[in-house]
Write a protein that holds these residues in place. Structure first.
Motif, PDB file in Angstrom:
ATOM      1  N   THR A  55       0.805  -1.233   0.000  1.00 19.42           N
ATOM      2  CA  THR A  55       0.000   0.000   0.000  1.00 19.42           C
ATOM      3  C   THR A  55       0.840   1.287   0.000  1.00 19.42           C
ATOM      4  O   THR A  55       1.914   1.339   0.613  1.00 19.42           O
ATOM      5  N   ASP A  56       0.280   2.270  -0.718  1.00 12.74           N
ATOM      6  CA  ASP A  56       0.816   3.637  -0.686  1.00 12.74           C
ATOM      7  C   ASP A  56       0.335   4.256   0.621  1.00 12.74           C
ATOM      8  O   ASP A  56      -0.561   3.719   1.285  1.00 12.74           O
ATOM      9  N   ILE A  57       0.942   5.383   1.031  1.00  5.74           N
ATOM     10  CA  ILE A  57       0.456   5.988   2.278  1.00  5.74           C
ATOM     11  C   ILE A  57      -0.475   7.161   1.985  1.00  5.74           C
ATOM     12  O   ILE A  57      -1.617   7.182   2.433  1.00  5.74           O
ATOM     13  N   MET A  58       0.036   8.072   1.206  1.00  2.00           N
ATOM     14  CA  MET A  58      -0.757   9.270   0.931  1.00  2.00           C
ATOM     15  C   MET A  58      -1.821   8.946  -0.112  1.00  2.00           C
ATOM     16  O   MET A  58      -1.513   8.754  -1.269  1.00  2.00           O
ATOM     17  N   MET A  59      -3.076   8.867   0.342  1.00  2.00           N
ATOM     18  CA  MET A  59      -4.173   8.563  -0.595  1.00  2.00           C
ATOM     19  C   MET A  59      -5.425   9.304  -0.142  1.00  2.00           C
ATOM     20  O   MET A  59      -5.580   9.581   1.055  1.00  2.00           O
ATOM     21  N   PRO A  60      -6.345   9.578  -1.056  1.00  2.00           N
ATOM     22  CA  PRO A  60      -7.599  10.245  -0.658  1.00  2.00           C
ATOM     23  C   PRO A  60      -8.530   9.277   0.091  1.00  2.00           C
ATOM     24  O   PRO A  60      -8.274   8.080   0.103  1.00  2.00           O
ATOM     25  N   VAL A  61      -9.596   9.845   0.641  1.00  2.00           N
ATOM     26  CA  VAL A  61     -10.653   9.106   1.388  1.00  2.00           C
ATOM     27  C   VAL A  61     -10.110   8.448   2.672  1.00  2.00           C
ATOM     28  O   VAL A  61     -10.509   8.792   3.763  1.00  2.00           O
ATOM     29  N   MET A  62      -9.229   7.496   2.517  1.00  2.00           N
ATOM     30  CA  MET A  62      -8.575   6.921   3.708  1.00  2.00           C
ATOM     31  C   MET A  62      -7.128   6.664   3.336  1.00  2.00           C
ATOM     32  O   MET A  62      -6.855   6.026   2.311  1.00  2.00           O
ATOM     33  N   ASN A  63      -6.222   7.178   4.131  1.00  2.00           N
ATOM     34  CA  ASN A  63      -4.814   6.974   3.760  1.00  2.00           C
ATOM     35  C   ASN A  63      -4.336   5.587   4.190  1.00  2.00           C
ATOM     36  O   ASN A  63      -5.023   4.842   4.906  1.00  2.00           O
TER      37      ASN A  63
END
Ligand code: ADP
Ligand code: MG
Length: 420
Positions: A55-63
């Motif tokens: 998983t990436d960390i910085m993401m919209p809706v839920m990081n």
């Protein structure tokens, strides 16, 4: 490269990045699932239960961090790889605190990615192996428990079966004992009856003996009485003469009564063992049969080599001798006309008393020799034979007096031998 049997969930908001990396992943893992933010990722995680989450960390809706937090809160320790830019050092540190397994720095080096995947795949495989082993062990333990319980059940069942069998055995034994006791009583009764029957045969002989014994004294009494009457008629019956005749008659009567006593004694079985002389019993028994033997012109020859004292039942012993003598007499009367002879020898053999009674009636045929001592075996017609004589002889000598009785043939006839 071999495809790993893995299910990977890849969560990345950047479309280009997601597609490129997913292509690489698909070449290395069986299943790849894609999500574009933490919320979507969490949903798919719950549905698909992947082996690895990248998983990436910085993401919209839920990081990514929130998603990892949620996953761990679900109690899962799925392998997690975090992908992030070097500049996001803070986030890395936080993710480490959440218990991730590895991380990749953007831009992603494929080599690194594949190495990490390889490493995790190995660990997962190992864990799977351990898990299967654990399952197997649990299963085995479970089976063991079942087997144990079954065994215990069987033991309980068998114990019950055994208890039932044991009870049956006890009951069987009790009935058996009852039956034996009953049979023993029956046998005793039968033996007793046989004994009485065989005595009757001997009794005929005894009555003959008494008749003979009495003939002479009866004659004497007759003469004495007549002489009394004669003297009285001629009026020369003095007091002395009357007294003398009456005394004489009384002596004769006394003698006759003794004969009856002998007879009665002979028929009273002894209750207790006593010591007695073999010769004296032989003499007494012969005196009972003498008269009848004279009548049949049978010569009696008695040879006393050595007398013995034995311990036992005198009357029963005498009854045995009587039976053997009567059998010899019967055989003689039946088989030969002249020169009938019975011999009796009293001797000692190896410290034991021995009486032999032989005759010259020709002996006993081999055909019947095995049945001779059986109860009710007789070759005599009608009421002449009961077939009990020799059976009773054997019972008296061998069972009651621990002795031995048997017969053989010599050149003239049968010889019966009694050893005690
Ligand atoms: N001295 C003997 N000589 C020949 N036969 C004999 C003699 N003693 C016994 N036996 C045979 O043995 C049989 C069985 O004898 P026993 O048991 O006394 O019964 P029983 O005299 O009533 O026949 C007789 O019937 C006879 O056949
Ligand atoms: Mg007989």
């Amino acid at each position: 490269m071999v495809k790993h049997d893995l299910k990977i969930l890849f969560v990345e908001d950047d479309d280009l990045m997601r597609n490129t990396i997913s292509n690489v992943l698909k070449k290395n893992a069986e299943t790849v699932i894609l999500a574009s933010n933490g919320k979507e990722g969490l949903e798919l995680f719950k549905q698909e239960k992947p082996d690895i989450v990248i998983t990436d960390i910085m993401m919209p809706v839920m990081n990514g961090l929130e998603m990892i937090h949620e996953i761990r809160r679900l109690g899962s320790n799925v392998k997690i790889i975090v992908v992030s830019a070097y500049s996001e050092k803070e986030n890395f540190l936080k993710s480490i605190a959440l218990g991730i397994n590895n991380f990749l720095i953007k831009p992603i080096s494929y080599k690194n990615l594949l190495n990490i995947l390889e490493e995790l795949a190995n660990i997962i495989q190992l864990e799977k192996n351990v898990e299967t082993e654990k399952q197997k062990k649990l299963q085995a333990q479970e089976q063991l428990k079942i087997a144990h319980a079954e065994l215990e059940n069987r033991v309980v069942e068998r114990t019950q079966e055994l208890a039932v069998a044991n009870q049956q055995l006890i009951e069987f034994q009790e009935t058996l004992q009852d039956k034996i006791a009953k049979s023993v009583t029956e046998i005793r009764l039968k033996d007793h009856i046989m004994m009485l029957q065989s005595r009757q045969a001997v009794m005929g002989e005894m009555i003959g003996h008494i008749a003979h014994q009495w003939r002479q004294p009866l004659n004497t009494i007759g003469l004495l009485t007549q002489s009394l009457l004669f003297s009285y008629r001629n009026s020369n019956l003095s007091d002395e003469m009357l007294e003398d005749r009456v005394n004489k008659i009384m002596v004769v009567l006394e003698h006759m009564s003794e004969t009856i006593d002998d007879f009665r004694n002979f028929f009273n079985p002894n209750r207790e063992k006593i010591n007695f002389s073999v010769e004296s019993v032989v003499q007494k028994t012969l005196s009972f049969v003498e008269s009848s033997f004279q009548k049949h012109k049978i010569e009696l020859e008695l040879d006393i080599e050595d007398d013995c004292q034995i311990n036992g039942y005198e009357n029963e012993y005498s009854q045995v001798l009587m039976n053997l003598l009567i059998n010899a007499k019967d055989a003689l009367v039946d088989k030969i006309e002249n020169n009938r002879k019975i011999w009796i020898r009293v001797s000692r053999r190896m410290g034991k008393s021995c009486v032999e009674i032989g005759d010259n009636a020709g002996g006993i045929s081999a055909k019947i020799k095995d049945k001779l001592f059986d109860p009710y075996f007789t070759t005599k017609k009608d009421e002449n034979g009961t077939g009990l004589g020799l059976y009773i002889c054997k019972t008296i000598i061998e069972t009651k007096m621990n002795g031995y009785i048997d017969f053989s043939n010599d050149k003239n006839g049968a010889v019966f031998t009694i050893i005690i």
